[in-house]
Design an enzyme around this catalytic site. Structure first.
Site: not given
Ligand code: ADE
Length: 359
Positions: A44, A127, A145
């Site tokens: 993340e 987030y 997001d």
């Molecule tokens: N963007 C943020 N977290 C994500 C995730 N777990 N998989 C794909 N895109 C992401």
């Protein structure tokens, strides 16, 4: 949306995600059928403002090198930055390193599962805290997001102003995740389904509504206004920066590099000696003074080329020079091109070196 509407949407999204979600390495579950908290935190942080394709090129190598909190907490910052090389926006690597230390010292090496403790880790905002809590620990936490906000606004036919979109989307996401949990759906699957739909189907331009599992419930689609939602954000122009770099290679093929300061852009990373100006390109004499110690030696610098580089907040114009016999010392060191691969060097500086035929 009504509670029953939320439940129907959550069911449709979750089912769709299980069938059509991309298989990504950080989504793979362990034997416990749970996702690992540490690996989720790493992915993340890497995914913050960064494309999945770029993260894919670095994630596995990073977790192979630092497989758990303890290893990362004990690592030297320079090796963490080196493993982060190529992902850009390096403050995240420092944050992740700081987070690992804090988890090691204050949480017995276990990634916390509640958003309050997660939110106290460096680099972890609402987030990321919600993502880790829901994806790894099945906590009923929302995430928002840009992708999630767009999906929810279109679904509900809302055109929130940029100033109001955040608060509205968090309330809508929260209601949705609570409805999902009330009927036994996984909050992590729902959240990842929302981000996946935004990334692959409900895209900013040219959404593929025919492939959307909630198209029949989408207010924007019913009125054909999906492409007008969300309202465009007022953008602040990226600030300009001019960089002039000198690539100097000695008789043994070693390259002269220097380390940047601890603050700001590309903090602590290594680079070919580089002079920066905000308002105009550095002159060749200024560069000669900076690198060779004598403005009068400007004739020793040969121009190899130039390029534009974009960072999150800057538009950077690089001009690249080569030079022979540049003195080391003053914090500048000579490194073989092989050694360069183990040193944190930004993508922009890797382009600088490549332009001069190094690396
Ligand atoms: N963007 C943020 N977290 C994500 C995730 N777990 N998989 C794909 N895109 C992401």
């Amino acid at each position: 949306m009504s509670d029953s509407g939320d439940v129907a949407v959550a069911r449709a999204l979750t089912t769709w995600f299980r069938r059509h979600g991309r298989v990504l390495p950080w989504r793979v579950r362990g034997r416990s059928s749970r996702r690992d908290g540490y690996r989720t935190l790493v992915s993340e942080l890497m995914l913050q403002q960064t494309q999945v394709s770029r993260v894919l090129a670095h994630y596995e190598a990073f977790v192979a090198r630092f497989p758990d909190v303890r290893t990362l907490a004990h690592a030297r910052e320079q090796s963490v930055l080196a493993a982060w090389s190529g992902l850009g926006y390096y403050r995240r690597a420092k944050h992740l390193h700081g987070a690992a230390k804090m988890i090691h010292h204050e949480h017995q090496g276990r990634v916390p599962c509640d958003v309050a403790s997660l939110g106290r880790l460096p680099g972890v905002g609402a987030y990321t805290a919600g993502a880790v809590a829901s994806l790894a620990f099945d906590r009923p936490e929302a995430i928002v997001d840009g992708n999630v906000s767009r999906v929810l606004q279109r679904l509900n036919g809302r055109r929130e102003s940029a100033a109001d979109a955040g608060a509205w989307a968090w309330a809508a996401a929260d209601a949705l995740v609570r409805s999902a949990c009330a009927v036994g759906l996984s909050p992590g699957d729902l959240n990842e389904a929302l981000m996946e739909l935004g990334a692959t189907v409900c895209t900013p331009r040219g959404p593929r509504c025919g492939a959307c599992p909630v198209r029949d419930r989408c207010v924007a689609r019913a009125s054909g206004s999906q492409e007008d939602i969300p309202l465009p954000k007022p953008t602040s122009p990226r600030r300009r920066l001019h960089c002039a770099s000198v690539v100097a290679v000695d008789g043994r093929g070693r390259v002269l590099i220097e380390q940047r300061g601890p603050d700001g852009l590309w903090a602590d990373m290594w680079q070919a000696p580089t002079l920066e100006r905000l308002d105009r390109p550095p002159t060749r004499s200024e560069l000669a003074e900076y690198v060779l110690g004598r403005a009068a030696d400007a004739g020793m610098l040969r121009r190899a080329g130039g390029f534009e580089h974009q960072t999150t907040h800057r538009r950077v114009r690089f001009v690249v020079y080569t030079a022979r016999s540049v003195p080391a010392g003053d914090g500048r060191v000579l490194k073989s091109s092989r050694a360069l691969s183990a040193i944190p060097i930004s993508n922009a500086q890797r382009k600088v070196l490549a332009m001069a035929g190094v690396g």
